[in-house]
Design a protein around this motif. Structure first.
Motif: not given
Length: 177
Positions: A115-117, A129-141, A153-158
């Motif tokens: 995956v890439q931002t 709602l259910e499960g575990t979602l992995t989120v990458l915002i800039e360099d933070e997972i 703001d979707s202009t942030t790499p994510h």
């Protein structure tokens, strides 16, 4: 409903847009777009977001049957069909014209793909709602559990994805504004 590739091709042709023009707007290669349209390649969440922005439709356009003209969306209206992908977007607002935001129910199957931002216009809100979602915002997972949410703001790499072995269900609200 037709395969997602057929829906993309039909909309693109209906609008008189070439594969080259979609490629230029999305940064996706012409060969990849052609393979998606012919059902030879699956499409990712990031790719469908770019394609929907390029063709100026909601993300759920490619997954809904466009029959629901009502303002009320019943639980019985939800029918998940993966269309040869590892996710489903299910629009929750029917066919509202000039939508300011788009609420969707999303079901993600496990995904071990790289995956890439990415960035795009608008804002995103996600509530798990259910499960575990992995989120990458800039360099933070970060890992989000049921009841967790984020708004960016979707202009942030994510990006966000399912890195587990179980499905993830979430409420996704997107706005181009």
């Amino acid at each position: 409903m037709d395969d997602i590739g057929k829906v993309i091709r039909n909309l693109r042709k209906e609008r008189g847009v070439t594969l080259k023009q979609v490629s230029e707007k999305t940064g996706l290669s012409i060969s990849f777009l052609s393979q998606v349209e012919r059902g030879k390649s699956s499409v990712t969440l990031q790719s469908i977001s770019k394609i929907s922005d390029a063709l100026e439709v909601s993300r759920s356009y490619f997954f809904n049957d466009h029959k629901n003209k009502n303002k009320i969306y019943r639980r019985s209206d939800h029918e998940f069909n993966f269309h040869n992908s590892n996710f489903v977007y299910e629009g929750l607002s029917g066919n509202v014209k000039n939508q300011v935001f788009e609420p969707m129910l999303v079901l993600l199957l496990p995904n071990k793909e790289n995956v890439q931002t990415s960035t795009h216009q608008g804002q995103e809100f996600i509530y798990v709602l259910e499960g575990t979602l992995t989120v990458l915002i800039e360099d933070e997972i970060m890992e989000l559990e049921p009841g967790d949410s984020f708004h960016i703001d979707s202009t942030t790499p994510h990006t966000w994805y399912n890195a587990t072995s179980e499905p993830v269900k979430l409420l996704y609200v997107y706005s181009r504004l």
